[in-house]
Structures are given as C-alpha cells and as structure tokens.
Design a protein around this motif. Sequence first.
Motif, PDB file in Angstrom:
ATOM      1  N   ILE A 156       0.850  -1.187   0.000  1.00  0.00           N
ATOM      2  CA  ILE A 156       0.000   0.000   0.000  1.00  0.00           C
ATOM      3  C   ILE A 156       0.885   1.237   0.000  1.00  0.00           C
ATOM      4  N   ALA A 157       0.666   2.108  -0.967  1.00  0.00           N
ATOM      5  CA  ALA A 157       1.376   3.385  -1.019  1.00  0.00           C
ATOM      6  C   ALA A 157       0.516   4.420  -0.307  1.00  0.00           C
ATOM      7  N   GLY A 158       0.907   4.776   0.914  1.00  0.00           N
ATOM      8  CA  GLY A 158       0.176   5.781   1.663  1.00  0.00           C
ATOM      9  C   GLY A 158      -0.435   5.246   2.934  1.00  0.00           C
ATOM     10  N   ALA A 159      -0.130   5.912   4.060  1.00  0.00           N
ATOM     11  CA  ALA A 159      -0.658   5.507   5.368  1.00  0.00           C
ATOM     12  C   ALA A 159      -1.667   6.522   5.884  1.00  0.00           C
ATOM     13  N   GLY A 160      -2.570   6.941   4.986  1.00  0.00           N
ATOM     14  CA  GLY A 160      -3.700   7.758   5.404  1.00  0.00           C
ATOM     15  C   GLY A 160      -4.863   6.864   5.805  1.00  0.00           C
ATOM     16  N   GLY A 213       9.370   7.060   5.651  1.00  0.00           N
ATOM     17  CA  GLY A 213      10.423   7.863   5.039  1.00  0.00           C
ATOM     18  C   GLY A 213      10.797   7.400   3.650  1.00  0.00           C
ATOM     19  N   THR A 214       9.933   6.649   2.997  1.00  0.00           N
ATOM     20  CA  THR A 214      10.226   6.149   1.654  1.00  0.00           C
ATOM     21  C   THR A 214       9.007   6.318   0.751  1.00  0.00           C
ATOM     22  N   ARG A 215       9.256   6.216  -0.549  1.00  0.00           N
ATOM     23  CA  ARG A 215       8.190   6.276  -1.552  1.00  0.00           C
ATOM     24  C   ARG A 215       8.386   5.143  -2.546  1.00  0.00           C
ATOM     25  N   LEU A 216       7.286   4.721  -3.160  1.00  0.00           N
ATOM     26  CA  LEU A 216       7.400   3.774  -4.261  1.00  0.00           C
ATOM     27  C   LEU A 216       8.006   4.466  -5.474  1.00  0.00           C
ATOM     28  N   THR A 217       8.908   3.760  -6.153  1.00  0.00           N
ATOM     29  CA  THR A 217       9.521   4.306  -7.371  1.00  0.00           C
ATOM     30  C   THR A 217       9.188   3.485  -8.604  1.00  0.00           C
ATOM     31  N   GLY A 224       2.287  -8.943 -17.455  1.00  0.00           N
ATOM     32  CA  GLY A 224       1.228  -8.034 -17.047  1.00  0.00           C
ATOM     33  C   GLY A 224       0.798  -8.134 -15.607  1.00  0.00           C
ATOM     34  N   THR A 225       1.459  -8.981 -14.825  1.00  0.00           N
ATOM     35  CA  THR A 225       1.058  -9.214 -13.436  1.00  0.00           C
ATOM     36  C   THR A 225       2.090  -8.642 -12.471  1.00  0.00           C
ATOM     37  N   VAL A 226       1.636  -8.042 -11.381  1.00  0.00           N
ATOM     38  CA  VAL A 226       2.536  -7.464 -10.377  1.00  0.00           C
ATOM     39  C   VAL A 226       3.340  -8.559  -9.680  1.00  0.00           C
ATOM     40  N   LEU A 227       4.650  -8.292  -9.520  1.00  0.00           N
ATOM     41  CA  LEU A 227       5.524  -9.204  -8.790  1.00  0.00           C
ATOM     42  C   LEU A 227       6.241  -8.535  -7.614  1.00  0.00           C
ATOM     43  N   ALA A 228       6.519  -7.236  -7.729  1.00  0.00           N
ATOM     44  CA  ALA A 228       7.276  -6.559  -6.670  1.00  0.00           C
ATOM     45  C   ALA A 228       7.070  -5.053  -6.773  1.00  0.00           C
ATOM     46  N   ALA A 229       7.404  -4.357  -5.677  1.00  0.00           N
ATOM     47  CA  ALA A 229       7.361  -2.899  -5.639  1.00  0.00           C
ATOM     48  C   ALA A 229       8.677  -2.392  -5.077  1.00  0.00           C
TER      49      ALA A 229
END
Length: 422
Positions: A156-160, A213-217, A224-229
Amino acid sequence: MADASETFVIIGGGLAGAKAAETLRGEGFTGRVVLIGDEREHPYERPPLSKGYLTGKDERGSAFLHEPDFYARAGIELHLGVPATAIDRERKTVRTADGTSFRYDKLLLATGAEPRPLDIPGTGLAGVHQLRRLPDADRLRGTLASLGRDNGHLVIAGAGWIGLEVAAAARGYGAEVTVVEPEPTPLHRVIGPELGQFFRELHAERGVRFRFGTRLTEITGQDGTVLAARTDDGDEHPAHAVLAAVGAAPRTALAEAAGLEIAGPAEGRGIAVDTSLRTSDPDIHAAGDVASAQHPLLGTRLRVEHWANALNGGPAAARAMLGQDVSYDRVPYFYSDQYDLGMEYSGWAPPGSYDQVVLRGDAGRRQFLAFWLKERRVLAGMNANVWDVTDDVQKLIRSGAPVDPEALADPSTPLTAVLPHP
C-alpha cells in the motif's frame, strides 16, 4: 423562495448531490430537479467501500443511499453514466457528454474528488488498484480474498485513512501487508505524530509492516502481473497487488473552465465558497469534497473530504439555493473502523496548529480520548472505543474557551464539567 417553474441542476451523483436533491424535495421545492452523475451506479455512500463492504461483513447494497425507485417517486431526474462537460454561465446551461443541454436557475457542483495517481512505472499492470468508486471496491475485495487464500502480498502506497483501513481489511483476509509512507508516522499530516504512533502500533501488532520515510519508485511484473514494488531507499518488496492511497484531488475542472474562483493550498485547491456554500457566481453553489469553504467557526478556509461533510453540506447548499439563510459551520467530523478499533474525530488540528495533546483513558487498552489544544483551547478531539461523547467533544471545540488540561485528562471528571461555567 424558489417557484415551480424553476429548474435546479446538480452535477455529482454522490452523497452530497443526492442529499441535496432529497433536501430540495423535503423543503417543498416543486420545480424540476436534475441530478447528473458520471457513474452508472445510483448514488451511494463511500465509507462502506473501505469498511464493511470491503471486509466482507456487509453486502454491496448497503452502500446505496436509497432504493432505486426513490428518485422517480420524488420527481428527481437521474442522468447517470454521462458526465457533465461544460457550464455556460451566461446562458445558464450545463452540457453533458452525450450532447444534452440542461438550463438551470440554480446549479450545485458536487463533483467530489478523484484519487491521485502514482506517477511511477508499472501502474498499468494488473493488480494495481485505487479505491474511490464502488467498482474499485468490487475489484479490490476480490483481490484481498484471493491474496488471503494464497498467502499473497499487498503493498500500500500511503498511510492515510484509506491506506490503513484497507490494510486492516487485507489482514482480516489473511494477506501479507506492507505500507510505504514518506512521513514518519501514519496520518502524520492529519493527527500529528503523537496519535500517528498509536496507529502505527495498532497495525504493527496485527502484522502490518511499515516502511516510513520512503516512496514507491516502480512496480515490476511479468506477463502483465505485479511481482514486486521498489522504493527510493533501494529496497524491493514482494507484491502480488498494489494499492495507490496517496490522497485525492478535488474535481474542479468544470468550475475552472467556467471561470469560478478556486482557492486553497496548492495540493488541494477547491471551488471557493462562502459560508452559505455559494461560489463567486450567485446562482452556483458547491458542496462536499470539491468545496473550499470559508468556515465561520474556525475562521479559515477549509476543504473537507470526509463523509459527514457531504452528508451535511449537500442539504445546507440545497437550503441556500432555496433562498434560506444558511451559515455552514459544522465541526469537521469523520470516523474509522480498523480491526476491533472504532474511532471518531471532531475538529481541525493539523501539525503546527496545536501546542499540547491530552489523553484521557488507557491508550494501551485501545479505549481513550485524545484532545489537541492550543493555548488550553480544544481544537480537536478523538474518541477511540469510547462512545456517545461526540456532542460533548464538539461543544468543547465550539466554546473556544480555555480548559483545565488536568480535568480534561481525568476520566472521573465529566466532559460537561471541563468547561468553565459563567
């Protein structure tokens, strides 16, 4: 007062727009009411999308505001699945994408907000989600169930609020969860570090991994399938799905193209409205997520994206459109359900606005109240697993009077006794 020959047009088929239409009829307006929404779904509420419906506790239908036949019975014309594309203020018309034109005497803009995208490679992969609309929740609910069955990983990108509620739902299904957040705590810009740390511990105890203190890059995948972030600290996190929960942007394009005033901070500028939710055009009002309102109680311009603002703002705008004397001064309010924690928050106290946080109760047992103070005046209050205190908390905020922090922290002192008596 409006008459039967007038037409009121509402752009936005969400909670604010639907409640405005309902209120117009409830207040006796007998003219034409037109509700334009770009979604095909009938108007629905958004909290179930990240709460009861997403967790599997509630059925899909629980999100809908009314039974489908309500609108026909109320004489409210629904134009769904076709977005409004232009407002002509001189001719007082609204045009939609199918070429239809509606003339209005009064117009309400309740266009809401849309999720901010992740501007990184890989967002087009299957398994990358956002959560704003009911079909988003349909898709995400299925994904979470699948991740739980297969011991899959959700990043999950974002802890809101959305990020945390989805994290709780995902853990409920049994999925592995990693939350990536550039701030030092969850909800840092909303409730500050003191209570942000509480939510960090709440989720960490349930197995959620945080990367502060980090962001997804980049989101990487195969076929076509997600494997890592990947994050900007060089780490790579296993992921079978990714949720973008990095905030929402008000949908002001229609208003801007029509020349209406836009106001507020750069990251969330909304349609400028006065205390009666009237825009710079006296025949156009705005309500809900998109409105940047001059708040008579707080003495500042505020744009609030929470459910209660749509629930109450839509009816307030409708009454103002009817010529009633309206001063929209509701204390901002929202609620959240995460695991076995239910909480409510009233007020407005972003970091830097307060000089003290006072706790009442036992945070370790997840049963307490928290208050944000400035010069001993209560700016905001949060009750966690403590109920039926919202009215008293809001009275403290509305009073603007200095309080005794020791009495405020003492559970044996009723909140009603904290305020000084004349």
